[in-house]
Design a protein around this motif. Structure first.
Motif, PDB file in Angstrom:
ATOM      1  N   ARG A  29    -105.193 -38.157  34.403  1.00  0.00           N
ATOM      2  CA  ARG A  29    -106.308 -37.235  34.687  1.00  0.00           C
ATOM      3  C   ARG A  29    -106.835 -37.425  36.108  1.00  0.00           C
ATOM      4  NH1 ARG A  29    -110.114 -35.943  29.548  1.00  0.00           N
ATOM      5  NH2 ARG A  29    -110.898 -34.417  31.012  1.00  0.00           N
ATOM      6  N   ARG A  59    -104.227 -28.303  33.611  1.00  0.00           N
ATOM      7  CA  ARG A  59    -104.416 -28.564  32.174  1.00  0.00           C
ATOM      8  C   ARG A  59    -104.507 -30.063  31.895  1.00  0.00           C
ATOM      9  NH1 ARG A  59    -101.143 -23.755  29.084  1.00  0.00           N
ATOM     10  NH2 ARG A  59    -102.118 -22.091  30.282  1.00  0.00           N
ATOM     11  N   GLU A  62    -107.828 -31.243  32.670  1.00  0.00           N
ATOM     12  CA  GLU A  62    -108.799 -30.876  31.631  1.00  0.00           C
ATOM     13  C   GLU A  62    -108.562 -31.640  30.334  1.00  0.00           C
ATOM     14  OE1 GLU A  62    -107.941 -26.739  31.379  1.00  0.00           O
ATOM     15  OE2 GLU A  62    -108.872 -26.269  33.308  1.00  0.00           O
ATOM     16  N   GLY A  63    -107.559 -32.533  30.340  1.00  0.00           N
ATOM     17  CA  GLY A  63    -107.260 -33.312  29.129  1.00  0.00           C
ATOM     18  C   GLY A  63    -106.432 -32.546  28.125  1.00  0.00           C
ATOM     19  N   ARG A  64    -105.790 -31.443  28.553  1.00  0.00           N
ATOM     20  CA  ARG A  64    -105.007 -30.616  27.635  1.00  0.00           C
ATOM     21  C   ARG A  64    -103.507 -30.852  27.902  1.00  0.00           C
ATOM     22  NH1 ARG A  64    -106.003 -24.850  27.486  1.00  0.00           N
ATOM     23  NH2 ARG A  64    -106.187 -24.857  29.743  1.00  0.00           N
ATOM     24  N   ASP A  65    -103.046 -32.045  27.536  1.00  0.00           N
ATOM     25  CA  ASP A  65    -101.664 -32.427  27.846  1.00  0.00           C
ATOM     26  C   ASP A  65    -100.640 -31.567  27.100  1.00  0.00           C
ATOM     27  OD1 ASP A  65    -102.610 -34.433  29.497  1.00  0.00           O
ATOM     28  OD2 ASP A  65    -102.611 -35.933  27.899  1.00  0.00           O
ATOM     29  N   ALA A  67    -100.965 -28.484  26.077  1.00  0.00           N
ATOM     30  CA  ALA A  67    -100.911 -27.169  26.727  1.00  0.00           C
ATOM     31  C   ALA A  67    -100.124 -27.248  28.029  1.00  0.00           C
ATOM     32  CB  ALA A  67    -102.334 -26.677  26.994  1.00  0.00           C
ATOM     33  N   GLY A 489    -102.514 -22.389  24.233  1.00  0.00           N
ATOM     34  CA  GLY A 489    -102.999 -23.764  24.166  1.00  0.00           C
ATOM     35  C   GLY A 489    -104.011 -24.057  25.252  1.00  0.00           C
TER      36      GLY A 489
END
Ligand code: SF4
Length: 489
Positions: A29, A59, A62-65, A67, A489
């Motif tokens: 991150r 992404r 934003e912590g949306r691995d 996605a 996602g």
């Protein structure tokens, strides 16, 4: 191979541990937050599969691995292995604008690996299966990166795809030819198993042209994609080349990938002839198998070495010595096997050809000589499978580089057998481009290629403006404007 293993199983396991450390979640991150989310990002342009790098990095930030992984895999179905094997320093990371500010480029490769590893471990559905079938059948000859890239895209568009692979296991170069410390055969096979879940049939141990005639394939399938890679290694053409202990470097690397590592034989003193990435892989894997002294003999200068600098760095760190400006003249025999290689100083002659300097010969003792001086093109094999296929003077099949189309209406080509030998990621991209052309050929439906980064960049501009981060509805409009489905996602 008559050479014996040197190290124990535990020593070997330690030696072959991967070099590149995976990222922890927080590290990823933090690194992702360094990305400037550039307009018309050069890192997208530099990726042969057109992965939208800033979008997937956003992404992760934003912590949306998961996605992020979906976005990667939509552009490059082998995104997990490419994250491990791509020469990112000369592709995406090499183009990162942060270098213009004397800052470290974004670690795109490691971020891509982080996203795909996390997503694959999560068990989340990452790839979209076709919901309809077209009734068309496509044969893919070869299950390497280009074949898989082509097969996956076609399967996702509803075509029935069968891959014919002559080896016992699928994956081609990814399974049999990548240095262990980058990717193991098991990791390659796990990735392929997930790709096959798209509904692709993979028939291993079946060689087109031997077990099934090319004519039969042409008759039974509506279209054919050929991605059979390159052929055997070139010979050195010197006396003593067929002695025991003289081994093609690719055959050696293949053996390393086909047997338990502690059972692979290696010499104590190894000489590798060549200056490309295969030479480096053969040398570093010899060291890791326990060879005491490994020397690369290269006929040109250090500056002309074709192996990537970071690969050379690995070899240096492993204690591999490189002799520049030398060429092999003969293999010296003792008791029926190699005892030394006779080297000569090499200079460019009047014609520009590299020639041996008279009287400069000397013997370099070795008990294993690995040949890594390039690979044959597959013109003979292709002529055997499809006699009507046209070839150029360079030994490569004549084809349209944008689509892989050949002089045979239903036959398309891609990957190393068509381009003469490039990166894994180029092969995946070429397979996917051919899939789009095959789909258009079979259905009459033209799909805007997702592999035109400049168009994607323009779309990002239309959707996002120049200065601020892209918003969700703007991103959707941008994706749709280039004919791509909106990643979920
Ligand atoms: Fe981010 Fe570098 Fe790509 Fe710009 S070039 S979007 S900073 S990774």
């Amino acid at each position: 191979m008559t050479l014996k293993p040197i190290l124990s199983e535990s020593e070997i396991t330690a030696n072959f541990a991967e070099i590149q450390r995976p990222m922890a979640a927080m590290e990823a991150r933090v690194e992702a937050n360094r990305c400037l989310n550039c307009f018309d990002a050069p890192c997208i342009q530099a990726c042969p599969t057109g992965i939208d790098v800033p979008a997937f990095i956003q992404r992760i930030a934003e912590g949306r691995d998961v996605a992020a992984a979906r976005l990667i895999l939509e552009a490059n179905i082998l995104g997990a292995s490419c994250a491990r094997v791509c020469p990112t320093a000369v592709l995406c990371e090499g183009s990162c604008v942060l270098q213009d500010r004397d800052e470290k480029p974004i670690e795109i490769g490691r971020l891509q690996r982080h996203a795909t590893d996390v997503a694959l471990a999560s068990g989340a559905r990452l790839m979209t299966r076709a919901t309809n079938t077209t009734g068309k059948r496509v044969a893919v000859v070869g299950s390497g990166p280009s074949g898989l890239g082509c097969a996956a895209d076609l399967a996702q568009r509803g075509h029935a795809v069968t891959i014919f692979e002559r080896a016992d296991r699928p994956g081609g170069l990814n399974t049999y030819g990548i240095a262990y410390y980058k990717m193991t055969p098991e990791e390659s096979l796990a990735e392929i198993a997930r790709v096959a879940e798209l509904g692709i049939e993979i028939r291993c141990g079946v060689e087109v042209g031997r077990d099934i005639a090319g004519a039969e394939v042409l008759r039974d399938f509506d279209a054919v994609f050929v991605g059979i890679g390159l052929g055997d290694g070139h010979r050195l053409g010197i006396e003593g080349e067929d002695l025991k202990g003289v081994v093609d470097a690719l055959a050696f690397i293949r053996e390393v990938h086909s047997r338990p590592l502690h059972e692979v034989g290696v010499g104590e003193r190894v000489v590798v002839v060549g200056g490309g990435n295969t030479a480096i892989d053969a040398a570093t894997q010899s060291v890791r198998l326990g060879a005491k002294e490994v020397t690369i003999a290269y006929r040109r200068s250090e500056r002309e070495m074709t192996a990537y600098e970071f690969e050379q760095e690995i070899a240096r760190a492993d204690g591999v010595r490189t002799l520049f400006g030398v060429m092999p003249f003969a293999v010296i025999e003792r008791e029926g096997r190699v005892a030394a290689v006779r080297l000569a100083e090499a200079r460019a002659g009047a014609s520009g050809r590299i020639e041996a300097v008279a009287g400069s010969h000397y013997d370099l003792p070795c008990d294993m000589l690995l040949k890594a001086v390039g690979q044959e093109r597959q013109s003979e094999m292709l002529a055997r499978i499809f006699p009507e296929l046209s070839h150029g003077a360079n030994g490569l099949p004549m084809h349209d580089s944008a689509t892989g189309a050949t002089n045979l209406a239903t036959v398309f080509v891609g990957g190393d057998c068509a381009n003469g030998g490039r990166e894994v990621v180029n092969a995946v991209g070429e397979g996917k481009r051919a899939a789009l052309a095959i789909h258009a050929f079979l259905t009459g439906e033209t799909v805007a290629t997702p592999l035109q980064p400049s168009r994607l960049g323009a779309a990002r501009a239309r959707g996002a403006g120049l200065e601020r981060p892209i918003r969700a509805h703007e991103a959707e409009a941008a994706w749709r404007s280039v004919g791509r489905s909106v990643p979920r996602g």
